[in-house]
Design a protein around this motif. Sequence first.
Motif, PDB file in Angstrom:
ATOM      1  N   ALA A  11       8.936  -9.342  -0.453  1.00 28.92           N
ATOM      2  CA  ALA A  11       8.722  -8.449   0.244  1.00 28.92           C
ATOM      3  C   ALA A  11       7.242  -7.849   0.034  1.00 28.92           C
ATOM      4  O   ALA A  11       7.955  -6.497   0.653  1.00 28.92           O
ATOM      5  N   ASN A  13       4.465  -6.625   0.858  1.00 28.12           N
ATOM      6  CA  ASN A  13       3.849  -6.830   1.546  1.00 28.12           C
ATOM      7  C   ASN A  13       4.147  -6.060   2.646  1.00 28.12           C
ATOM      8  O   ASN A  13       3.636  -4.735   3.815  1.00 28.12           O
ATOM      9  N   TRP A  14       5.573  -5.899   2.457  1.00 27.16           N
ATOM     10  CA  TRP A  14       6.628  -5.145   3.808  1.00 27.16           C
ATOM     11  C   TRP A  14       7.388  -4.124   2.734  1.00 27.16           C
ATOM     12  O   TRP A  14       6.798  -2.743   3.239  1.00 27.16           O
ATOM     13  N   CYS A  15       8.101  -3.917   2.390  1.00 24.76           N
ATOM     14  CA  CYS A  15       8.905  -2.972   1.077  1.00 24.76           C
ATOM     15  C   CYS A  15       7.626  -2.171   0.277  1.00 24.76           C
ATOM     16  O   CYS A  15       7.738  -0.972   0.446  1.00 24.76           O
ATOM     17  N   GLY A  18       5.002  -0.478   2.181  1.00 28.11           N
ATOM     18  CA  GLY A  18       5.855   0.417   4.142  1.00 28.11           C
ATOM     19  C   GLY A  18       6.535   1.362   3.677  1.00 28.11           C
ATOM     20  O   GLY A  18       7.099   1.927   4.361  1.00 28.11           O
ATOM     21  N   ARG A  19       7.563   1.397   2.616  1.00 27.89           N
ATOM     22  CA  ARG A  19       8.857   1.785   2.477  1.00 27.89           C
ATOM     23  C   ARG A  19       8.771   3.330   1.495  1.00 27.89           C
ATOM     24  O   ARG A  19       7.900   2.981   0.938  1.00 27.89           O
ATOM     25  N   GLY A  42       4.963 -12.140  -1.827  1.00 25.18           N
ATOM     26  CA  GLY A  42       4.624 -11.153   0.239  1.00 25.18           C
ATOM     27  C   GLY A  42       5.504 -12.526   1.105  1.00 25.18           C
ATOM     28  O   GLY A  42       6.407 -13.276   0.843  1.00 25.18           O
TER      29      GLY A  42
END
Length: 84
Positions: A11, A13-15, A18-19, A42
Amino acid sequence: MVLHILYAVFATNWCILGRDFGVAPMYGRGYNVILLRDATEGVEFPDTLEQGWATELAVREVEQKYGYTATSADLIAACGKARP
């Protein structure tokens, strides 16, 4: 003292982007961030799955904004050259 953070994750592209434990906050705290590009994936979508574009774009964002990328072979080679 920790100077470098290696990321090998799912992940991307997310974690990782964005985290609060991702590359941007860690880069902002002064760490050298390194994403292992062949050890990350991703969250892909039906139209990006075959080519892996979501993963590729996340890797490129890391390279352009936050740090470095390498391969797992690069890491293994570097560890083999390290002296205790």
